[in-house]
Design a protein around this motif. Structure first.
Motif, PDB file in Angstrom:
ATOM      1  N   VAL A 436       0.829  -1.299   0.037  1.00  0.00           N
ATOM      2  CA  VAL A 436       0.070   0.028  -0.203  1.00  0.00           C
ATOM      3  C   VAL A 436       0.906   1.453   0.007  1.00  0.00           C
ATOM      4  O   VAL A 436       0.578   2.248  -0.862  1.00  0.00           O
ATOM      5  N   LEU A 437       1.845   1.512   0.800  1.00  0.00           N
ATOM      6  CA  LEU A 437       2.598   2.603   1.123  1.00  0.00           C
ATOM      7  C   LEU A 437       3.692   2.739   0.071  1.00  0.00           C
ATOM      8  O   LEU A 437       4.092   3.948  -0.427  1.00  0.00           O
ATOM      9  N   GLU A 439       4.051   0.722  -2.882  1.00  0.00           N
ATOM     10  CA  GLU A 439       3.767   0.361  -4.292  1.00  0.00           C
ATOM     11  C   GLU A 439       2.336   0.787  -4.907  1.00  0.00           C
ATOM     12  O   GLU A 439       1.820   0.566  -6.003  1.00  0.00           O
ATOM     13  N   SER A 440       1.606   1.293  -3.953  1.00  0.00           N
ATOM     14  CA  SER A 440       0.086   1.936  -3.999  1.00  0.00           C
ATOM     15  C   SER A 440      -0.688   0.649  -4.840  1.00  0.00           C
ATOM     16  O   SER A 440      -1.210   0.856  -5.594  1.00  0.00           O
ATOM     17  N   ALA A 447     -10.475   0.656  -2.203  1.00  0.00           N
ATOM     18  CA  ALA A 447     -10.426   1.857  -2.743  1.00  0.00           C
ATOM     19  C   ALA A 447     -11.360   2.924  -2.063  1.00  0.00           C
ATOM     20  O   ALA A 447     -11.066   3.800  -1.501  1.00  0.00           O
ATOM     21  N   LYS A 451     -10.692   5.726   0.842  1.00  0.00           N
ATOM     22  CA  LYS A 451     -11.102   7.248   0.476  1.00  0.00           C
ATOM     23  C   LYS A 451     -11.852   7.694   1.407  1.00  0.00           C
ATOM     24  O   LYS A 451     -11.864   8.887   1.774  1.00  0.00           O
ATOM     25  N   ASN A 544      -2.470   0.744   5.318  1.00  0.00           N
ATOM     26  CA  ASN A 544      -2.357   2.025   4.820  1.00  0.00           C
ATOM     27  C   ASN A 544      -1.945   2.588   6.528  1.00  0.00           C
ATOM     28  O   ASN A 544      -2.819   3.142   7.135  1.00  0.00           O
TER      29      ASN A 544
END
Length: 739
Positions: A436-437, A439-440, A447, A451, A544
C-alpha cells in the motif's frame, strides 16, 4: 573385560568417521544460520529487559504452555524434549564404552538416581515419539480423502520421519545398552553389586533375555550398540547441518531464542495491537519523522529483519496454524504455514538463487503449489538467463502470489496456536504495508472505504451529521459533548459509538439498546456525536499505516479535548484499537466493552432481565478482536447466563479456538471470490448447535453472520445488548420504542 578387537576396531572407525562428518556438518549449519540471520535488517526492539525475557523463555519451554488444546501431544513432546537433553550424557558415555564397556560416567554414573533418570526418559522418550508417530499417521488417514484439510499438508514429510526414527533409535539404543550394562556388570564380581533393580529400575527385567550370554558377547553387544547410537546421532547432525531449513530439527535450538526475542517482553502472544512499522531497527510511531528513503513493510527478501528470518527458521511445520486458519479452511490460497515456509526457503536460497518465471502452476518439493507467474525459488533454474541479486526477490507477487496476503482476517488464530511464537499477523501486516505505502497496490474493493476514511472520517462515506441518527427514536435525550455538556468529566462514561454503530442500520439497534440499558440503570454517559471519527482500524489492517496514524491521532486529540477517561465501546475493533494501539500514539484511556459493563450492572441488580415466555436456546460467537486478541471470554457468557430462561450452548469452536466471522483485517469491505464464505462456515457451526439465536458482541460479526448466504431458516443473529434490552423491557410495563 573388553570386546573382540575386530569388533572394537570397526566400532571406533564408525564412531570416528561419523563424528567428524557430524560435527563439521553441524558446525557448518550453525554458521550458515547465523550468517542468514545477520543478513537480516536490524531490529533493536527484541532484546530489552533480558532477565525478564529469559525467565519467560525458560518457563515457556519447561511448561510447554504454548501447546494449545492437544494434551497428549503436549505431554509426548515434552517427554521427547527432555529425553533429548538428558540422553546427551549417555551419548558421551557411549564414546568411552566402545573401548571400555564397563565405563561409567564420573560422579553420577554409579548413583542410583542417575539410573532412574536415564531409564525413565529413555522409555518416556520412546513412548513419546511413538505417540507422535502414531498421531501423524492417524491425521494422514483421517484426511486421506482431502489431503489439504490436514495440518501436515505442505510439510516436508521425509524430514519428520527422519527425526522421528532418529529419536526412536536413540531411545531404543539407550534401553538396550542399560540392559546389556546390567547383565555385563553381573558377570564381574567387582561390579555385581551394582547390577540391581535399584540401579536399573526399568530394564532389570530385560536382563533375563541376555543373562546366558558370555561376558565377551555382552561386551561386544555394548560396543556395537554404542557405535550404532553414535552413528545414528551423528547422522542426524550431518543431515540437519546440510539442511538448515529443517525446522523440525533446528527448532529445538532456535525456538527458545525466538521466544526470548518475542514482541511482548512478558511473553504474551503477539496479539491485540499490531506492531508499528520498523525503520532502521526502531519502531516508527510517527511516519512524518521517518527518513525520506525509509522502506515501510516487507517488499523484498532484503527487507526481512533478523527476527523475521528467525521466525521462519523456527517453524516446525507442525501445521497447527494451518489447521485453524479460516482462510485456508475455506479453500483460499493463504496458509500461515506455507507463507512462512515460502519466506524461509526464499531467504535461505537468496544468496545463490537464479530466478525463473513459470507459465503454469509449479509444484515444489513440499507440495506447495505456486500460482502462474510466481518465482520457482527452489529449483533455482536460470532458464532464461534472468538473475536476481541476492536478497532482492519480490515477496509479492514473486514469492507469495498476489492474493495470499489479502485473504488474512488477522483473527490471530495462527499466532494463538503456534508453539514457537511465530508472529504471522505482524508479518502479513508488514507485507500489506509495503504494497500500500510503497507500491500503491491493494485490492480494488478497498479503494472506496480507504478514500472515505480519508475524506469523511468513516469507511461508509457518510456525513458526520448523521452520526446521531441512531438516537432519534429514543424516548430520552443523549447528551453530546461540546453541545449539551462541556466535557466527559460531567458523566460516568463516554460512549464511543463507532462507525458501524452510527451508520449501519442493523448496528444502530445495538447502539440504541446499549444507550437504553445505561439510561435504565442510571449510568450517566455522553457521546461525541459528529465529533467522533474512525479509529483507523480498517486502514491499519489494510496496510495504510499513514492513514491509520492520521485518524488515530485525530481521535486521540478529540478524546483528550473531551477529557475522556472511561470509554464504553460496542465494536470489538474499536475496543482493541483504543485500548492497545492508541497508547502507541500516547493516547491512554480506560476502555470497557459494553458486554463487560452490562454484565456488571446485571450482577449488581441494577438491570433486572425477565425470562421470555418460552426458553431460549442461544449460542455465542466470540469476536476475534474481543476474545482471542483481548481475552474477554466470560463477560458475554455471564451476561447471557444472567438472563432467565436462556440456555447457552457452545459451538464446537469457541473461546480462544473460535472461528472468525470473516470481517477482520479490513475484509469486511472485500468480497470473498474463492472457496466458501467464512461466515457461511461459521453459521453452519452455529446452526449445528440447534440454537434459535446467535448472540454476538461486535457489529461486524453481526453483519457478516446475518448476511451469510445459503441459509433459508438460519438462526437469528442479535447482539448481546439487544437480547438483554428485550429481557429488561419484559419486566417494565411501560412501552419502549422499537429500534
Amino acid at each position: 573385560m573388553v570386546g573382540t578387537p575386530a569388533v572394537v576396531s570397526v566400532a571406533i572407525a564408525v564412531a570416528a568417521v561419523s563424528t567428524v562428518a557430524g560435527v563439521l556438518s553441524f558446525g557448518r549449519g550453525v554458521f550458515a544460520l547465523i550468517s542468514d540471520m545477520r543478513t537480516g535488517k536490524p531490529d533493536r526492539t527484541r532484546t530489552s529487559h533480558p532477565w525478564r525475557r529469559l525467565w519467560n523463555t525458560v518457563w515457556t519451554v519447561v511448561s510447554h504452555r504454548t501447546f494449545r488444546g492437544r494434551p497428549v501431544v503436549r505431554a509426548a513432546h515434552w517427554l521427547v524434549m527432555v529425553a533429548f537433553v538428558v540422553l546427551v550424557l549417555t551419548l558421551l558415555r557411549s564414546y568411552v564404552q566402545i573401548r571400555y564397556p564397563a565405563f561409567m560416567l564420573p560422579l553420577i554414573g554409579s548413583w542410583f538416581i542417575w539410573g532412574w533418570i536415564a531409564e525413565f526418559f529413555a522409555w518416556a522418550g520412546l513412548l513419546g515419539i511413538i505417540s507422535l508417530m502414531v498421531t501423524r499417521v492417524v491425521v494422514r488417514i483421517r484426511h486421506r480423502d482431502n489431503p489439504k484439510s490436514s495440518r501436515f499438508y505442505g510439510s516436508t514429510r521425509w524430514q519428520a520421519h527422519f527425526v522421528e526414527w532418529v529419536i526412536l533409535l536413540v531411545c531404543a539404543c539407550v534401553i538396550v545398552l542399560q540392559t546389556l550394562d546390567c547383565a555385563f556388570e553381573a558377570k564381574d564380581p567387582s561390579t555385581a553389586g551394582h547390577a540391581t533393580v535399584l540401579n536399573y529400575p526399568l530394564t532389570f527385567w530385560l536382563t533375563s533375555f541376555v543373562e546366558d550370554w558370555s561376558a565377551t558377547a555382552l561386551a561386544n553387544g555394548i560396543v556395537v550398540v554404542s557405535a550404532l547410537k553414535i552413528l545414528v546421532s551423528m547422522s542426524w547432525m550431518t543431515v540437519v547441518g546440510v539442511s538448515t531449513t529443517m525446522g523440525i530439527s533446528w527448532h529445538r535450538f532456535l525456538a527458545p531464542i525466538n521466544i526470548f526475542a518475542g514482541r511482548e517482553v512478558g511473553g504474551a502472544k503477539s496479539l491485540g495491537a499490531l506492531a508499528p512499522p520498523l525503520v532502521q531497527g526502531e519502531y516508527v510511531e510517527d511516519m512524518d519523522e521517518a527518513p525520506d528513503d525509509a522502506v515501510f513493510g516487507l517488499g523484498r527478501t532484503s527487507d526481512l529483519t533478523w527476527k523475521d528470518r528467525l521466525d521462519t527458521l523456527s517453524c516446525t511445520e507442525c501445521g497447527r496454524c494451518q489447521a485453524v486458519c479460516p482462510a485456508w479452511n475455506t479453500q483460499k490460497p493463504l496458509s500461515p504455514k506455507l507463507l512462512t515456509l515460502a519466506l524461509r526457503d526464499n531467504a535461505a536460497s537468496a544468496s545463490q538463487v537464479d530466478v525463473r518465471q513459470t507459465d503454469g502452476p509449479t509444484t515444489i518439493e513440499s507440495g506447495i503449489s505456486l500460482s502462474p507467474g510466481s518465482f520457482d525459488i527452489r529449483q533455482a533454474l536460470a532458464a532464461d538467463g534472468i538473475s536476481v541479486p541476492a536478497g532482492e526477490a519480490e515477496l509479492v507477487p514473486g514469492v507469495l502470489g498476489d492474493q495470499m496476503i489479502w485473504d488474512c482476517t488477522m483473527c490471530g488464530a495462527c499466532v494463538e496456536q503456534c508453539p514457537v511464537d511465530i508472529e504471522h499477523v505482524d508479518r502479513i501486516a508488514n507485507l500489506r504495508r509495503y504494497q500500500v505505502l510503497m507500491e500503491s497496490a491493494f485490492p480494488r474493493d478497498l479503494a472506496a472505504p480507504l478514500k472515505s476514511m480519508q475524506t469523511k472520517g468513516n469507511p461508509y462515506g457518510r456525513p458526520a451529521r448523521a452520526r446521531l441518527d441512531w438516537a432519534k427514536k429514543l424516548d430520552f435525550d443523549v447528551p453530546v459533548i461540546g453541545q449539551d455538556i462541556e466535557d466527559a468529566s460531567e458523566v460516568d462514561y463516554l460512549f464511543w459509538v463507532g462507525c458501524a454503530g452510527a451508520y449501519d442500520d442493523k448496528q444502530k439497534k445495538t447502539t440504541a439498546a446499549v444507550a437504553e440499558l445505561l439510561h435504565t440503570a442510571g449510568v450517566s454517559f455522553a457521546v461525541l456525536g459528529g465529533g467522533e471519527s474512525c479509529t483507523g482500524d480498517p486502514a491499519r489492517r489494510a496496510g495504510n499505516e499513514a492513514l491509520f496514524q492520521l485518524l488515530a491521532s485525530a481521535a486521540i486529540e478529540t478524546l483528550n479535548e473531551a477529557k475522556a477517561q472511561r470509554i464504553i465501546v460496542t465494536c470489538a475493533h474499536c475496543f482493541n484499537t483504543i485500548a492497545n494501539e492508541f497508547p502507541q500514539l500516547n493516547g491512554h484511556f480506560e476502555v470497557i466493552h459494553h458486554t463487560q459493563i452490562l454484565n456488571r450492572l446485571v450482577r449488581e441488580g441494577t438491570l433486572k432481565p425477565v425470562a421470555h415466555e418460552e426458553a431460549q436456546k442461544i449460542t455465542y460467537h466470540d469476536p476475534c478482536f474481543l476474545g482471542r486478541h483481548n481475552r474477554v471470554f466470560e463477560a458475554p457468557r455471564e451476561l447471557l447466563g444472567g438472563i432467565p430462561g436462556v440456555e447457552l450452548t457452545e459451538m464446537s469452536l469457541n473461546r480462544e479456538n473460535a472461528m472468525c466471522c470473516g470481517a477482520g483485517g479490513a475484509r469486511a469491505w472485500m468480497e470473498e471470490t474463492q472457496g466458501e464464505r467464512i461466515s457461511t462456515v461459521r453459521m453452519s457451526q452455529a446452526e449445528a448447535t440447534g440454537a434459535q439465536t446467535i448472540a454476538t458482541a461486535c457489529p461486524f460479526c453481526t453483519q457478516m453472520l446475518s448476511s451469510a448466504p445459503g441459509f433459508s431458516q438460519a438462526p437469528e443473529v442479535k447482539d448481546v445488548a439487544q437480547l438483554l434490552v428485550e429481557a429488561v423491557r419484559r419486566g417494565q410495563p411501560e412501552s419502549h420504542p422499537h429500534q
